[in-house]
Scaffold this active site. Structure first.
Site, mmCIF file in Angstrom:
data_model
loop_
_atom_site.group_PDB
_atom_site.id
_atom_site.type_symbol
_atom_site.label_atom_id
_atom_site.label_comp_id
_atom_site.label_asym_id
_atom_site.label_seq_id
_atom_site.Cartn_x
_atom_site.Cartn_y
_atom_site.Cartn_z
ATOM 1 N N ASP A 190 -0.901 -1.651 4.527
ATOM 2 C CA ASP A 190 0.014 -2.762 4.834
ATOM 3 C C ASP A 190 -0.458 -3.468 6.109
ATOM 4 O O ASP A 190 -0.531 -4.704 6.159
ATOM 5 C CB ASP A 190 1.444 -2.254 5.061
ATOM 6 C CG ASP A 190 2.106 -1.690 3.801
ATOM 7 O OD1 ASP A 190 3.006 -2.349 3.266
ATOM 8 O OD2 ASP A 190 1.714 -0.587 3.360
ATOM 9 N N GLU A 205 5.971 -9.415 6.782
ATOM 10 C CA GLU A 205 6.761 -8.184 6.779
ATOM 11 C C GLU A 205 6.476 -7.261 7.963
ATOM 12 O O GLU A 205 7.391 -6.673 8.516
ATOM 13 C CB GLU A 205 6.552 -7.415 5.466
ATOM 14 C CG GLU A 205 7.364 -6.128 5.465
ATOM 15 C CD GLU A 205 7.637 -5.563 4.090
ATOM 16 O OE1 GLU A 205 6.959 -5.951 3.130
ATOM 17 O OE2 GLU A 205 8.529 -4.712 3.993
ATOM 18 N N ASP A 235 3.714 -11.095 2.353
ATOM 19 C CA ASP A 235 3.962 -9.668 2.134
ATOM 20 C C ASP A 235 2.610 -9.014 1.856
ATOM 21 O O ASP A 235 2.011 -9.200 0.798
ATOM 22 C CB ASP A 235 4.917 -9.446 0.952
ATOM 23 C CG ASP A 235 5.505 -8.036 0.987
ATOM 24 O OD1 ASP A 235 4.931 -7.178 1.680
ATOM 25 O OD2 ASP A 235 6.531 -7.812 0.326
ATOM 26 N N ILE A 241 1.642 -5.823 1.428
ATOM 27 C CA ILE A 241 1.762 -5.024 0.195
ATOM 28 C C ILE A 241 3.212 -5.091 -0.226
ATOM 29 O O ILE A 241 4.094 -4.540 0.440
ATOM 30 C CB ILE A 241 1.381 -3.539 0.363
ATOM 31 C CG1 ILE A 241 -0.077 -3.392 0.788
ATOM 32 C CG2 ILE A 241 1.607 -2.800 -0.970
ATOM 33 C CD1 ILE A 241 -0.564 -1.944 0.792
ATOM 34 N N ASP A 242 3.436 -5.784 -1.320
ATOM 35 C CA ASP A 242 4.763 -5.804 -1.899
ATOM 36 C C ASP A 242 4.792 -4.669 -2.916
ATOM 37 O O ASP A 242 3.871 -4.528 -3.723
ATOM 38 C CB ASP A 242 4.997 -7.155 -2.573
ATOM 39 C CG ASP A 242 6.367 -7.228 -3.207
ATOM 40 O OD1 ASP A 242 7.322 -6.696 -2.611
ATOM 41 O OD2 ASP A 242 6.477 -7.808 -4.301
ATOM 42 N N THR A 267 5.251 -1.261 -1.816
ATOM 43 C CA THR A 267 4.514 -0.161 -1.166
ATOM 44 C C THR A 267 4.802 1.172 -1.870
ATOM 45 O O THR A 267 3.922 2.024 -1.976
ATOM 46 C CB THR A 267 4.891 -0.074 0.331
ATOM 47 O OG1 THR A 267 4.695 -1.366 0.905
ATOM 48 C CG2 THR A 267 4.027 0.927 1.074
ATOM 49 N N ASP A 290 9.408 -11.428 -0.338
ATOM 50 C CA ASP A 290 9.474 -10.710 -1.613
ATOM 51 C C ASP A 290 9.639 -11.656 -2.803
ATOM 52 O O ASP A 290 9.602 -11.198 -3.960
ATOM 53 C CB ASP A 290 10.638 -9.715 -1.616
ATOM 54 C CG ASP A 290 10.341 -8.471 -0.783
ATOM 55 O OD1 ASP A 290 9.166 -8.093 -0.682
ATOM 56 O OD2 ASP A 290 11.292 -7.885 -0.239
#
Ligand code: AMP
Ligand code: MG
Length: 327
Positions: free
Chosen positions: A48, A71, A125, A127-128, A130, A271
């Site tokens: 991330d 994020e 984001d 890593i959407d 995770t 998101d």
């Protein structure tokens, strides 16, 4: 090149680089998943942080005046990671950018554009999904450019999503969109894009509905009641991340339904901004569960909305109607 075309190229390149970084981390850590826990108990990994640093470094170089809503934050990076983990972030970012990287570079990139009140805001984001990433399932890297609170450009990398619905050996896609110009899908490793188009299914009973895997992120029993009320006979499909939006945009499902558990959860802009624009530009429709347009102009949260409904358009009112009757 117009600003929008430049922004699309920057967003696409940024998600591609970040996706490669995530896949490199994944290849090394899938057997020994390692994560830290943020407040609210959401997991965060070195991927991330690495992915966000790479994305914002790339955006900062081309749009140095713009603001960001992303994020992860540098302060949390310092607080939650060990020396070893910070070292690995630096290693992966250096490999991806092919340059020397210092801890201060990472901190500066992570926080690039944060807190600025600008006309253009990048919603990121790294890593959407995770939790999906840690499980070995779907995840996505999302970048959207909002102008005065309206997403205008989007890129979404889904490193484990098949390029064609019926060919599970060709994994990894990038979906991109510019408002008013349609949406396309291309292989993660490069190749010609093809147009994204939502499904033409008009029979509600045959709707394929997507929802989160995680029971903390959406109310599964609510969706079951909605499907029942709407007369939908196909069982729902559970999938992590904004990959759900790409599945709707590419006609592999008709509906993405999200009803967060807990009265107080407000959706985060990163998101949904990229995914929602991609579905709309593929001919679909996206609102909240009250049928209201998503309002990305209130900072980090979609505070004016409740839940999410993305559809192929044709089935939108039928699902909304079922939602109202269940609520
Ligand atoms: P999904 O992969 O569809 O389950 O969605 C992943 C996203 O859900 C994460 O990126 C989080 O930002 C978000 N999320 C975290 N907590 C919640 C919650 N309580 N309700 C809804 N979404 C959440
Ligand atoms: Mg997310």
């Amino acid at each position: 090149m117009t600003t929008r075309n430049l922004a699309r190229a920057v967003a696409r390149d940024a998600v591609r680089m970040a996706a490669r970084l995530c896949l490199a981390v994944r290849a090394e850590t899938l057997r020994h998943p390692d994560h830290m826990e943020k407040e609210g108990r959401e997991p965060v990994t070195i991927a991330d942080y690495g992915a966000q640093a790479v994305i914002l470094q790339h955006i900062a170089g081309r749009f140095p005046e713009d603001g960001t809503l992303a994020e992860e934050r540098a302060a949390e990076f310092d607080r939650l990671t060990t020396d070893m983990q910070r070292h690995r972030v630096i290693h992966y970012v250096g490999e991806t950018l092919r340059r020397h990287v210092s801890p201060d570079d990472i901190r500066r990139w992570l926080d690039f554009g944060a807190g600025r009140e600008t006309r253009q805001v990048w919603m990121v984001d790294p890593i959407d999904g995770t939790k999906g990433f840690l499980r070995g399932d779907q995840f996505a890297i999302a970048v959207a450019l909002a102008v005065e609170g309206v997403p205008e450009v989007a890129a979404l990398a889904c490193p484990l999503f098949p390029l064609y619905a019926d060919r599970s050996n060709l994994l990894g896609v990038i979906a991109v969109a510019i408002r008013g110009q349609g949406a396309t899908l291309e292989p993660l490793d490069g190749g010609p894009p093809r147009r994204l188009r939502v499904s033409t299914q008009a029979d509600i009973t045959q709707a394929r509905v997507l929802e989160s895997v995680e029971r903390e992120h959406t109310n599964h029993s609510f969706s079951a009641q909605v499907l029942d009320r709407a007369g939908i006979v196909v069982p729902p499909i559970r999938m992590d991340s904004q990959t759900k939006y790409v599945a709707v945009a590419d006609g592999r499902a008709e509906v993405y339904l999200r009803n967060p558990k807990g009265e107080n959860y407000q959706e985060r802009v990163w998101d949904h901004a990229a995914g929602a624009l991609i579905v709309e530009e593929a001919g679909g429709h996206v609102t909240d569960l009250d049928g209201k347009a998503l309002d990305f102009s209130h900072g980090e949260h979609l505070s004016a909305n409740r839940g999410i409904l993305a559809t192929n358009g044709l089935l939108h009112d039928a699902v909304l109607d079922a939602v109202q009757r269940v609520s």
